[in-house]
Design a protein around this motif. Sequence first.
Motif, PDB file in Angstrom:
ATOM      1  N   THR A  79     -29.263  73.247 -16.888  1.00  0.00           N
ATOM      2  CA  THR A  79     -29.228  74.893 -17.105  1.00  0.00           C
ATOM      3  C   THR A  79     -31.118  74.960 -16.788  1.00  0.00           C
ATOM      4  N   VAL A  80     -30.607  75.761 -16.256  1.00  0.00           N
ATOM      5  CA  VAL A  80     -32.801  76.293 -16.016  1.00  0.00           C
ATOM      6  C   VAL A  80     -33.093  77.395 -17.038  1.00  0.00           C
ATOM      7  N   VAL A  81     -34.346  76.598 -17.316  1.00  0.00           N
ATOM      8  CA  VAL A  81     -34.287  77.927 -18.742  1.00  0.00           C
ATOM      9  C   VAL A  81     -35.721  77.895 -18.135  1.00  0.00           C
ATOM     10  N   LYS A  82     -36.261  79.247 -18.276  1.00  0.00           N
ATOM     11  CA  LYS A  82     -37.823  79.689 -18.258  1.00  0.00           C
ATOM     12  C   LYS A  82     -38.476  79.890 -18.977  1.00  0.00           C
ATOM     13  N   HIS A  83     -39.825  79.420 -19.426  1.00  0.00           N
ATOM     14  CA  HIS A  83     -40.485  80.243 -20.678  1.00  0.00           C
ATOM     15  C   HIS A  83     -41.986  80.013 -20.348  1.00  0.00           C
ATOM     16  N   ASN A  84     -43.020  80.444 -19.836  1.00  0.00           N
ATOM     17  CA  ASN A  84     -43.796  81.486 -20.002  1.00  0.00           C
ATOM     18  C   ASN A  84     -44.102  80.749 -17.998  1.00  0.00           C
ATOM     19  N   GLY A  85     -43.530  81.011 -17.375  1.00  0.00           N
ATOM     20  CA  GLY A  85     -44.329  80.551 -16.224  1.00  0.00           C
ATOM     21  C   GLY A  85     -43.233  79.497 -15.653  1.00  0.00           C
ATOM     22  N   GLN A  86     -42.390  78.569 -16.952  1.00  0.00           N
ATOM     23  CA  GLN A  86     -42.666  76.991 -16.508  1.00  0.00           C
ATOM     24  C   GLN A  86     -41.074  77.011 -17.172  1.00  0.00           C
ATOM     25  N   SER A  87     -40.712  76.271 -16.307  1.00  0.00           N
ATOM     26  CA  SER A  87     -38.962  76.036 -15.982  1.00  0.00           C
ATOM     27  C   SER A  87     -38.488  75.026 -16.484  1.00  0.00           C
ATOM     28  N   TYR A  88     -38.186  74.729 -17.289  1.00  0.00           N
ATOM     29  CA  TYR A  88     -36.702  73.664 -18.073  1.00  0.00           C
ATOM     30  C   TYR A  88     -35.669  73.972 -17.655  1.00  0.00           C
ATOM     31  N   VAL A 110     -44.252  74.419 -28.360  1.00  0.00           N
ATOM     32  CA  VAL A 110     -43.732  75.510 -29.180  1.00  0.00           C
ATOM     33  C   VAL A 110     -44.018  77.036 -29.143  1.00  0.00           C
ATOM     34  N   GLY A 111     -42.877  77.839 -29.157  1.00  0.00           N
ATOM     35  CA  GLY A 111     -42.915  79.036 -28.542  1.00  0.00           C
ATOM     36  C   GLY A 111     -41.558  79.720 -27.979  1.00  0.00           C
ATOM     37  N   PHE A 112     -40.834  78.559 -26.891  1.00  0.00           N
ATOM     38  CA  PHE A 112     -39.886  78.068 -26.368  1.00  0.00           C
ATOM     39  C   PHE A 112     -39.239  78.561 -27.084  1.00  0.00           C
TER      40      PHE A 112
END
Length: 202
Positions: A79-88, A110-112
């Motif tokens: 599953t793709v999760v995005k946070h602050n422009g970064q893809s996890y 932190v913050g994700f």
Amino acid sequence: MKKFIRTFVLPSLFIVAISTQIIAQKRTTTTTNNKKNTTTKRTTVTTRSVSTKKIPSSKVTYKKQTKKVVSVRNVPNKTVVKHNGQSYYYANNKYYTQSRGMYIPIAPKVGFRVRTLPANYRRIQFNNHIYFTINGIFYNQINNDYEVVDPEIGTIIYELPSDYEKVTIDGLTYYEYANILYEKVQIDGTRAYEVVGIIDMN
């Protein structure tokens, strides 16, 4: 004179002796209780003094010169999760980042935030904080989301992630994962790990 000694002096000495013994017992009891409190509340006392303890990265020496990176070519059912422009990329209770066509395990910053916690998480309560943790990552519940946070100093866990690192600071050995520093401790005869600092990467 003998009568005076029997009537006044000896009872006075007896009272003084009894008083001294009672004071000594009180002191012993107080000391013992203080020791118990110190042992029981060691984490709490530490937390109050270093609750925001940040360790500069320049003071941290990793025992291994190069960090072992285990990468895989494919992550099924991710599953793709995005946070602050970064893809996890999330699968099998792990997060990955992509580099040069390979997927590398990574701890979310932190913050994700996520809506659903990974499976098999553990609930930990420390002081007034309730954390949800898995694989060395700590979450706080915020409304309907779960946000990655730094744990409070003194938080105890009983198992480290498999890819933790050993580090030294001022000649002492600690364990690091996701910039969180742990010290090995004993809790009621069981091996555990106490959060003692957060590495400041700035």
